[in-house]
Structure formats: structure tokens, C-alpha cells
Enzyme design. Structure first.
Site, mmCIF file in Angstrom:
data_model
loop_
_atom_site.group_PDB
_atom_site.id
_atom_site.type_symbol
_atom_site.label_atom_id
_atom_site.label_comp_id
_atom_site.label_asym_id
_atom_site.label_seq_id
_atom_site.Cartn_x
_atom_site.Cartn_y
_atom_site.Cartn_z
ATOM 1 N N GLU A 130 0.812 -1.217 0.000
ATOM 2 C CA GLU A 130 0.000 0.000 0.000
ATOM 3 C C GLU A 130 0.846 1.268 0.000
ATOM 4 O OE1 GLU A 130 -2.637 2.299 -0.649
ATOM 5 O OE2 GLU A 130 -3.662 0.498 0.024
ATOM 6 N N GLU A 181 16.427 15.838 -1.734
ATOM 7 C CA GLU A 181 17.745 15.271 -1.448
ATOM 8 C C GLU A 181 18.834 16.188 -2.009
ATOM 9 O OE1 GLU A 181 18.142 12.596 0.328
ATOM 10 O OE2 GLU A 181 16.053 11.886 0.378
ATOM 11 N N LYS A 201 5.975 4.928 -9.507
ATOM 12 C CA LYS A 201 4.652 4.867 -8.882
ATOM 13 C C LYS A 201 3.542 4.688 -9.917
ATOM 14 C CE LYS A 201 6.229 7.644 -4.969
ATOM 15 N NZ LYS A 201 6.197 8.965 -4.285
ATOM 16 N N GLY A 232 7.096 10.806 4.405
ATOM 17 C CA GLY A 232 7.301 11.061 5.824
ATOM 18 C C GLY A 232 7.248 9.777 6.624
#
Length: 408
Positions: free
Chosen positions: A124, A185, A200, A297
Site C-alpha cells: 500500500e 535530497e 509509482k 514522511g
């Protein structure tokens, strides 16, 4: 009791450990059995951290322990994650991961291995972080043919584009700001060039259309060419610019791509700002439905991982039906993908603005012009719907300053 092993104690792994321990009573009640972290695998030591009590450095300890029911892989990268997850599934342990690279590359294969061993492979958190999208796609939208998916799938790029739009700052300035705040980054290539979003949308395209879509086959374009001038034009027409992952099925042809798109205010994605992500799914029966939230996060992503752990516990003894087989789906080329285009062009050395405008109308036909007082040396317009090859052919001979696809 259900014993869980966590592979990796980084940002997400520490979040998984924290959630299972701090919300243990609630999680165990929802799972229908007590859930406990028995092992955490990491090469590092963490002096003074409570994880020391369960920390191990040898993956064999986990794989050979028949009391471990669920393995959580949050290491990132393809190897050794692939080897470890495959080994866990073969040993009859369910596996949950947030690893988009792993799922995009080996998702179909790992699902098949899970089926063969009567366990589950859940992922998920691999697309939307804390946003639920995988389970709704495979369980809640089962009666719909998915016509299209549009997604803002990378918080870093959305933050950069939002700041450029709202503050008028240039790309390089906002990128440095994003890096200083920890949103980007030091090497931001995976984000700003669209590679993260590409993995994705490869996963979502594979699930929506049930066959393997290789991310290497997906046309991918980043945001480095977007300028504040482009946003000034957008304000004139009530639109914005978003980096979108797109999956679309059109007359039997499947398209998948990542690129900046002009998004009008009537599109729900228009108001998605800053580091937030959103995924818009268009079904033939349901219509439009959007999933919105923080896409990254520690705790948001870990929350989605732990929800998979709960689901794996509830499904002990049988494998969830996830339709994604390893037969490769051939994608339609970007040259056949149809959309309007926002275009900015400058006159050639031998023509004035009236001549340029006449040439635009002669080649592109009827267009919608957009004017800025500060840009008298160029013409901006939106074309009718064109395929990629039609646009490229029409644009030959023009001094193109900017070209951005328009979301239909």
C-alpha cells in the site's frame, strides 16, 4: 500472537516500530490477534534506543525463525530487498513493503510467489505513502473500468512548483529552499526528473490494467524546464502546472507517462499544493474520485505499512486476489498520446509578430491565444487536441520557448 520482523530501521522502519508499539492495543484489536515486533534488522547499532532489545544484524535469524509471521521490508532499493522478500515468501511468511522500486520491478513475480505459498504480499505504501490508493483500486473499484489515473505523486516537485507559482521564485532558488528544508535530497534527480513518479505510475498502471508495465517503457519528463514565465501565463487563464503521472486506456491502447501538465481550476488536482500528493481515478461508472494526503514522511508512510500488516494478519491462511500478472503490457507511444498543448514561440529573424501569428494559424489552425504585457516578443497559445507526433510535426520550423501538455 503474531510476530513481525522489520527489515531496515531508517525513516520508515523506525516509524513502523513506533506505531506498532505505541498503538499496540488498537492494532491488535483490529488485527484480531496480538501483534508484536520480534526482530528489527539493521547493520547499524542504536545505543540507548529501545530497538536494541530486538535488533539483529543477520537476516538468517529472521528467515529461519518459524515464529515470524510477517516481514516488513522498508530498506529501499531493489537489492537486497528483492532477495529478502522473495525468501520470506518462500518460507511461508507474508511480506509488506513501502519500496516502490521493488514493487515496480518485481511486483507481479512476488505476488505469484505469495499465491504459491498461501501468504500475502502487500505494498500500500509504495505509491502514495500514507494515502490509501492500492487497496481502493483493487478492492473498492472492482466494478469499474478505469479510464484514466492522474496523480501528483511526488511531494518535492509539487512543493517546488507551488513556490514558483505563488512566490514567483525561479526553479534553482526554490530547489535550494526545498533541499534546506529537507524536502529534496542533495541529489534531487529522482524527484525533479520524474523518476520517482515514474515507478509509482508503473505500479498503478499495472494494477489498473492487470498486466506488467515496466517503468523503463514509460515516457518520463521532469520539471527542470518550467519557468516563472510559464506560471504568469497560467494565471491569465486560471490554470496551474503540475507534474502528473498518467495512466489512460483509450480505444484499447494503454498509455502511461510522467510529465508536467497544465491543469485548469475545474480539475480537483488544481488545488493540491506544497508537499501534498493526490491521485485522481476516473472510472466508467463511479466517475471521478480523488485520494489526497501526505505522500511521504516517517509516520504517514509507516501508517500505511502497518495497515498492510493488519490486513496480512486478518488474511492468514489465504491469499488476497490481486490481479497483476507478469505478462507484459505494451504501451502506446508518446507520439500517439493525444492532448492539447500550451506553446510559447518567438518569431524567426525574418518575420514580425503579425507574420508569426499568421504562420501559427496556418499550421496549427484555430488556437486560443494568451497575452502578457511583459512578453511582447513572443506568442503564447493553446492548441486543439493533437497527438504527440502531430504536434512535433506542426512545431517544426518554430522557435519554441516552451511546450507543456494540457490535461483534458
Amino acid at each position: 500472537m503474531i510476530n513481525v520482523a522489520i527489515l531496515g530501521y531508517g525513516t520508515v522502519g523506525s516509524g513502523v516500530y513506533k506505531i506498532i508499539n505505541e498503538n499496540n492495543t488498537h492494532i491488535s484489536r483490529r488485527a484480531g490477534d496480538e501483534v508484536k515486533v520480534k526482530y528489527v534488522l539493521d547493520l547499524r547499532d542504536f545505543p540507548g534506543d529501545p530497538v536494541e532489545e530486538v535488533l539483529v544484524h543477520d537476516v538468517d535469524i529472521i528467515m529461519e525463525d518459524d515464529e515470524v509471521d510477517v516481514v516488513v521490508e522498508v530498506m529501499g532499493g531493489v537489492e537486497p530487498a528483492y532477495t529478502f522478500v522473495k525468501r520470506a515468501l518462500d518460507r511461508g511468511k507474508s511480506a509488506c513493503t513501502s519500496n516502490k522500486e521493488l514493487v515496480a520491478k518485481h511486483g507481479a513475480e512476488l505476488l505469484q510467489i505469495a499465491r504459491e505459498n498461501n501468504v500475502n504480499f502487500f505494498f500500500e505504501a509504495s505509491v502514495g505513502g500514507g494515502i490509501p490508493i492500492i487497496r481502493p483500486l483493487i478492492e473498492c473499484l472492482t466494478v469499474d473500468h478505469i479510464e484514466e489515473i492522474q496523480g501528483i505523486m511526488n511531494g518535492t516537485t509539487n512543493y517546488i512548483l507551488t513556490k514558483m507559482e505563488d512566490e514567483g521564485a525561479d526553479f534553482d532558488t526554490v530547489l535550494k529552499d526545498a533541499q534546506d528544508k529537507g524536502y529534496a535530497e542533495r541529489n534531487p534527480e529522482a524527484d525533479i526528473e520524474g523518476y520517482d513518479a515514474c515507478r509509482k505510475i508503473a505500479i498503478l498502471t499495472s494494477l489498473a490494467y492487470e498486466k506488467q508495465v515496466d517503468f523503463e517503457d514509460i515516457y518520463t519528463e521532469g520539471i527542470t524546464k518550467i519557468t516563472t514565465d510559464d506560471f504568469d501565463y497560467m494565471k491569465k487563464i486560471g490554470a496551474s502546472i503540475k507534474l502528473l503521472g498518467i495512466a489512460r486506456k483509450d480505444v484499447g491502447i494503454t498509455y502511461s507517462m510522467v510529465a508536467p501538465f497544465v491543469v485548469y481550476s475545474d480539475n480537483p488536482l488544481y488545488n493540491v499544493k506544497d508537499v501534498f500528493n493526490a491521485i485522481l481515478v476516473k472510472g466508467d461508472m463511479l466517475g471521478d474520485v480523488m485520494f489526497y494526503g501526505k505522500g511521504a514522511g516517517s509516520l504517514p508512510t509507516a501508517s500505511a505499512v502497518v495497515s498492510d500488516v493488519v490486513d496480512a494478519v486478518k488474511r492468514q491462511g489465504y491469499t488476497a486476489k490481486i490481479y497483476w500478472n507478469d505478462e507484459k503490457r505494451i504501451l502506446g507511444g508518446v507520439d500517439a498520446f493525444t492532448t492539447p498543448y500550451f506553446v510559447r514561440v518567438k518569431p524567426n529573424a525574418d518575420e514580425d509578430m503579425d507574420a508569426l501569428k499568421a504562420r501559427v494559424e496556418n499550421i496549427f489552425g484555430s488556437v486560443e491565444y494568451i497575452s502578457l504585457d511583459s512578453k511582447q516578443d513572443e506568442i503564447a497559445f493553446i492548441t486543439k487536441v493533437l497527438s504527440g507526433s502531430e504536434f512535433e510535426q506542426a512545431a517544426e520550423g518554430f522557435d519554441v520557448v516552451s511546450r507543456i501538455r494540457v490535461s483534458k
